[in-house]
Design a protein around this motif. Sequence first.
Motif, PDB file in Angstrom:
ATOM      1  N   VAL A 152       0.854  -1.184   0.000  1.00 53.23           N
ATOM      2  CA  VAL A 152       0.000   0.000   0.000  1.00 53.23           C
ATOM      3  C   VAL A 152       0.892   1.236   0.000  1.00 53.23           C
ATOM      4  CG1 VAL A 152      -1.799   1.246   1.221  1.00 53.23           C
ATOM      5  CG2 VAL A 152      -1.785  -1.255   1.237  1.00 53.23           C
ATOM      6  N   VAL A 153       0.762   2.013  -1.073  1.00 53.90           N
ATOM      7  CA  VAL A 153       1.535   3.240  -1.192  1.00 53.90           C
ATOM      8  C   VAL A 153       0.758   4.367  -0.515  1.00 53.90           C
ATOM      9  CG1 VAL A 153       2.614   4.862  -2.772  1.00 53.90           C
ATOM     10  CG2 VAL A 153       2.550   2.431  -3.342  1.00 53.90           C
ATOM     11  N   LYS A 154       1.374   4.998   0.430  1.00 53.16           N
ATOM     12  CA  LYS A 154       0.702   6.054   1.179  1.00 53.16           C
ATOM     13  C   LYS A 154       0.597   7.294   0.322  1.00 53.16           C
ATOM     14  CE  LYS A 154       0.821   8.499   5.594  1.00 53.16           C
ATOM     15  NZ  LYS A 154       1.574   8.704   6.857  1.00 53.16           N
ATOM     16  N   ARG A 155      -0.608   7.847   0.270  1.00 53.43           N
ATOM     17  CA  ARG A 155      -0.857   9.048  -0.527  1.00 53.43           C
ATOM     18  C   ARG A 155      -0.301  10.259   0.208  1.00 53.43           C
ATOM     19  NH1 ARG A 155      -5.588   8.185  -1.150  1.00 53.43           N
ATOM     20  NH2 ARG A 155      -5.665   7.471  -3.314  1.00 53.43           N
ATOM     21  N   PRO A 156       0.458  11.113  -0.485  1.00 47.61           N
ATOM     22  CA  PRO A 156       1.009  12.294   0.182  1.00 47.61           C
ATOM     23  C   PRO A 156      -0.097  13.198   0.729  1.00 47.61           C
ATOM     24  CG  PRO A 156       2.121  11.910  -1.904  1.00 47.61           C
ATOM     25  CD  PRO A 156       0.941  10.986  -1.865  1.00 47.61           C
ATOM     26  N   VAL A 157       0.199  13.857   1.813  1.00 48.55           N
ATOM     27  CA  VAL A 157      -0.782  14.761   2.422  1.00 48.55           C
ATOM     28  C   VAL A 157      -1.081  15.936   1.489  1.00 48.55           C
ATOM     29  CG1 VAL A 157      -1.241  16.230   4.417  1.00 48.55           C
ATOM     30  CG2 VAL A 157       0.017  14.094   4.715  1.00 48.55           C
ATOM     31  N   SER A 202      -3.809  15.008  -0.933  1.00 52.83           N
ATOM     32  CA  SER A 202      -5.138  15.007  -0.310  1.00 52.83           C
ATOM     33  C   SER A 202      -5.656  16.429  -0.105  1.00 52.83           C
ATOM     34  CB  SER A 202      -5.083  14.263   1.027  1.00 52.83           C
ATOM     35  OG  SER A 202      -4.649  12.932   0.848  1.00 52.83           O
ATOM     36  N   HIS A 233      -7.003  13.001  -7.306  1.00 49.72           N
ATOM     37  CA  HIS A 233      -6.819  12.284  -6.033  1.00 49.72           C
ATOM     38  C   HIS A 233      -6.289  10.868  -6.253  1.00 49.72           C
ATOM     39  CE1 HIS A 233      -7.563  11.482  -1.788  1.00 49.72           C
ATOM     40  NE2 HIS A 233      -8.147  10.353  -2.132  1.00 49.72           N
ATOM     41  N   THR A 265       5.295  14.803  -4.112  1.00 50.39           N
ATOM     42  CA  THR A 265       4.080  14.372  -4.814  1.00 50.39           C
ATOM     43  C   THR A 265       4.382  13.790  -6.190  1.00 50.39           C
ATOM     44  OG1 THR A 265       3.788  16.600  -5.749  1.00 50.39           O
ATOM     45  CG2 THR A 265       2.733  16.141  -3.640  1.00 50.39           C
ATOM     46  N   HIS A 299       3.533  10.070  -6.745  1.00 52.58           N
ATOM     47  CA  HIS A 299       2.105   9.749  -6.761  1.00 52.58           C
ATOM     48  C   HIS A 299       1.534   9.862  -8.153  1.00 52.58           C
ATOM     49  CE1 HIS A 299      -1.918   9.298  -5.167  1.00 52.58           C
ATOM     50  NE2 HIS A 299      -2.310  10.398  -5.785  1.00 52.58           N
TER      51      HIS A 299
END
Length: 199
Positions: free
Chosen positions: A70-75, A78, A132, A192, A195
């Motif tokens: 699971v690749v964490k989405r940058p803040v 978001s 997103h 980012t 992503h």
Amino acid sequence: MTQDPSRQPDQPSRYQAEQYPQAQYPQAQYPQAQYPQSQYPAPYPQGYPQASPVHGGYPAMRGVDQRTVVVKRPVAVSVGSVFWLLTALSWPVGTVVRLAVERPPSSFGTIVTLFVTGCLAIGGIVGAVYFHNGSHQARLVLCGSWFVVEIVALGMLVSALRETVEAGTLAVLVARLAFPLVAAVCGFLPGTRHHFSGS
């Protein structure tokens, strides 16, 4: 010489057996070659785990095969998605707020304005969802299209400052300018890039 009636046709007679005995050949005995065993371990495992049923997964796969990274989405992505949604909603909602504050007479132009801003909001919401999810094309399209819209919003703000306008109208015009700027900056912040690199 009389023929023995009890003898089979394919069997030799007693006289022939005595005169011509079968030759006996010694059988050669070869020693079996002894090869030295390898002292190095096998490079691959000798036994493989068997597939077993997994609850909530695929029964033909092992548990280790069903693990996903699971690749964490940058803040920043978001936050940028939220501001793109606010940008899209600021046009139809802002138009309704301006109509409620200024109370202009009803006309066909008001209906057209609501329709155009509604279509603009739908396009912005779809773009925000793709943004997103990591679409690089959506990021470029959002920034390019809203740059053109920003020019219109800036002209509306300059025209409103020359006149006496309500505070609600001024807040709507400022929000239409500020939201897309914040969203665009968040989409290009450091961290980012990975992503959006998958699209």
